[in-house]
Design an enzyme around this catalytic site. Structure first.
Site, mmCIF file in Angstrom:
data_model
loop_
_atom_site.group_PDB
_atom_site.id
_atom_site.type_symbol
_atom_site.label_atom_id
_atom_site.label_comp_id
_atom_site.label_asym_id
_atom_site.label_seq_id
_atom_site.Cartn_x
_atom_site.Cartn_y
_atom_site.Cartn_z
ATOM 1 N N VAL A 1 3.147 0.410 4.211
ATOM 2 C CA VAL A 1 2.420 1.192 5.225
ATOM 3 C C VAL A 1 0.989 0.668 5.337
ATOM 4 O O VAL A 1 0.441 0.124 4.385
ATOM 5 C CB VAL A 1 2.414 2.685 4.841
ATOM 6 C CG1 VAL A 1 3.819 3.225 4.790
ATOM 7 C CG2 VAL A 1 1.686 2.967 3.530
ATOM 8 N N THR A 2 0.379 0.886 6.524
ATOM 9 C CA THR A 2 1.024 1.360 7.725
ATOM 10 C C THR A 2 1.346 0.144 8.608
ATOM 11 O O THR A 2 0.690 -0.882 8.536
ATOM 12 C CB THR A 2 0.118 2.336 8.524
ATOM 13 O OG1 THR A 2 -1.079 1.665 8.911
ATOM 14 C CG2 THR A 2 -0.233 3.561 7.710
ATOM 15 N N LYS B 1 -6.604 -4.980 -3.053
ATOM 16 C CA LYS B 1 -7.235 -5.638 -1.898
ATOM 17 C C LYS B 1 -8.299 -4.727 -1.294
ATOM 18 O O LYS B 1 -8.069 -3.542 -1.102
ATOM 19 C CB LYS B 1 -6.173 -6.013 -0.858
ATOM 20 C CG LYS B 1 -5.390 -4.859 -0.283
ATOM 21 C CD LYS B 1 -4.245 -5.386 0.566
ATOM 22 C CE LYS B 1 -3.495 -4.303 1.306
ATOM 23 N NZ LYS B 1 -4.258 -3.525 2.269
ATOM 24 N N LYS C 1 -7.690 -4.804 4.866
ATOM 25 C CA LYS C 1 -6.378 -4.421 5.383
ATOM 26 C C LYS C 1 -5.357 -5.511 5.065
ATOM 27 O O LYS C 1 -4.236 -5.224 4.681
ATOM 28 C CB LYS C 1 -6.448 -4.180 6.904
ATOM 29 C CG LYS C 1 -7.485 -3.150 7.333
ATOM 30 C CD LYS C 1 -7.288 -1.813 6.664
ATOM 31 C CE LYS C 1 -8.304 -0.785 7.147
ATOM 32 N NZ LYS C 1 -8.329 0.417 6.278
ATOM 33 N N ASP D 1 0.789 -1.249 0.000
ATOM 34 C CA ASP D 1 0.000 0.000 0.000
ATOM 35 C C ASP D 1 0.815 1.291 0.000
ATOM 36 O O ASP D 1 0.454 2.264 0.692
ATOM 37 C CB ASP D 1 -0.943 0.019 1.211
ATOM 38 C CG ASP D 1 -1.953 -1.112 1.207
ATOM 39 O OD1 ASP D 1 -1.906 -1.952 0.287
ATOM 40 O OD2 ASP D 1 -2.770 -1.183 2.144
ATOM 41 N N CYS E 1 -2.160 -2.334 7.819
ATOM 42 C CA CYS E 1 -2.120 -3.280 6.693
ATOM 43 C C CYS E 1 -0.883 -4.174 6.709
ATOM 44 O O CYS E 1 -0.951 -5.328 6.279
ATOM 45 C CB CYS E 1 -2.250 -2.522 5.377
ATOM 46 S SG CYS E 1 -3.905 -1.833 5.185
ATOM 47 N N GLN F 1 8.302 -13.247 21.691
ATOM 48 C CA GLN F 1 8.038 -14.667 21.969
ATOM 49 C C GLN F 1 8.655 -15.590 20.917
ATOM 50 O O GLN F 1 7.997 -16.484 20.382
ATOM 51 C CB GLN F 1 6.525 -14.919 22.056
ATOM 52 C CG GLN F 1 5.831 -14.082 23.139
ATOM 53 C CD GLN F 1 4.352 -14.365 23.197
ATOM 54 O OE1 GLN F 1 3.949 -15.408 23.687
ATOM 55 N NE2 GLN F 1 3.569 -13.447 22.679
ATOM 56 N N GLU G 1 -4.637 -0.799 -1.313
ATOM 57 C CA GLU G 1 -5.953 -0.888 -0.662
ATOM 58 C C GLU G 1 -6.926 -0.006 -1.433
ATOM 59 O O GLU G 1 -6.640 1.163 -1.704
ATOM 60 C CB GLU G 1 -5.870 -0.399 0.796
ATOM 61 C CG GLU G 1 -7.230 -0.482 1.498
ATOM 62 C CD GLU G 1 -7.194 -0.050 2.961
ATOM 63 O OE1 GLU G 1 -6.105 0.204 3.503
ATOM 64 O OE2 GLU G 1 -8.293 0.028 3.547
HETATM 65 C C1 C5J Z 1 -3.133 0.788 5.478
HETATM 66 C C2 C5J Z 1 -4.834 2.054 6.590
HETATM 67 N N1 C5J Z 1 -2.611 0.567 4.270
HETATM 68 N N2 C5J Z 1 -4.015 2.488 7.537
HETATM 69 N N3 C5J Z 1 -4.368 1.355 5.524
HETATM 70 O O1 C5J Z 1 -2.499 0.536 6.480
HETATM 71 O O2 C5J Z 1 -6.017 2.304 6.635
#
Ligand code: C5J
Length: 223
Positions: free
Chosen positions: A160-161, A132, A135, A27, A165, A205, A75
């Protein structure tokens, strides 16, 4: 099977095979990263995401030079929004939200300028772009099919972010049996605390979701 390469990473080094490894760039879209886009319109400081661009260009070049599979995601939704759940459309009660006219065209709608990947990381002709609706990059997409057809088992993850996502995708990949290494300087968040904790969570972990490394070690690993 013994693997030919080693990725220096936390919580411990990850053996990998370049032919079975893909670079997955999540993204890196204009609306999230560019000044004047949707992200900034919501009051976010896009400079926090823009620090990822330069290291992403370096790992993208290294991946291309090494012949790795490179996959990009975006996205977004169909122009008629039939693939957007009503819950997603109404979330946050935004005055200007998904599907509305934003500073770079209709927000998170496929084909609009803001939905495009930033020019610095423009996909190559032979690099699949996964559109997509959610997320996570595995939700209602053919990403898993493409990876399986290519014999991919390791994912180098950028984008990102971090806590949204990237995290959702890494968790989905982990449950499907992929080994994910997230490059800390190639993933970004509008929230520094989420960036820090998001990365901690991946490698906690004994690597509960995967590994964390960085672009310098990734370039070295691809050698
Ligand atoms: C992504 C969002 N790409 N933060 N989308 O992380 O809404």
């Amino acid at each position: 099977m013994t693997k030919s390469h080693i990725f220096e990473a936390e919580p411990y080094p990850l053996p990998f095979e370049p032919a079975a490894t893909a670079l997955l760039i999540i993204d890196m879209q204009r609306d999230f990263l560019e000044p004047g886009g949707f992200g900034e319109m919501l009051g976010n400081d896009v400079s926090l995401l823009r620090t990822t661009i330069e290291p992403c260009t370096r790992i993208l070049k290294a991946a291309r030079d090494s012949g790795l599979t490179v996959i990009h995601t975006r996205e977004g939704h169909r122009p008629d929004l039939t693939d957007a759940p009503p819950s997603k459309l109404s979330r946050g009660g935004l005055e200007v939200g998904i599907g509305d006219a934003g500073p770079m065209g209709r927000i998170l709608v496929r084909g609009e300028p803001g939905h495009d990947i930033i020019p610095e990381l423009a996909p190559g002709d032979d690099e699949p772009v996964i559109d997509k609706p959610g997320k996570g990059a595995f939700y209602e997409t053919d990403l898993d099919l493409i990876l399986k057809n290519r014999g991919i088992s390791t994912l180098i993850v950028c984008g990102v972010t971090t806590e949204v996502c990237v995290h959702t995708t890494v968790r989905q990949a982990n449950d499907r049996g992929y080994e994910c290494v997230v490059l800390a300087d190639c993933v970004g968040s509008y929230f520094p605390e989420f960036q820090r904790v998001g990365l901690e969570m991946i490698k906690a972990q004994g690597g509960i979701f995967g590994w964390v490394s960085d672009s310098a070690r990734a370039v070295q690993a691809l050698g």
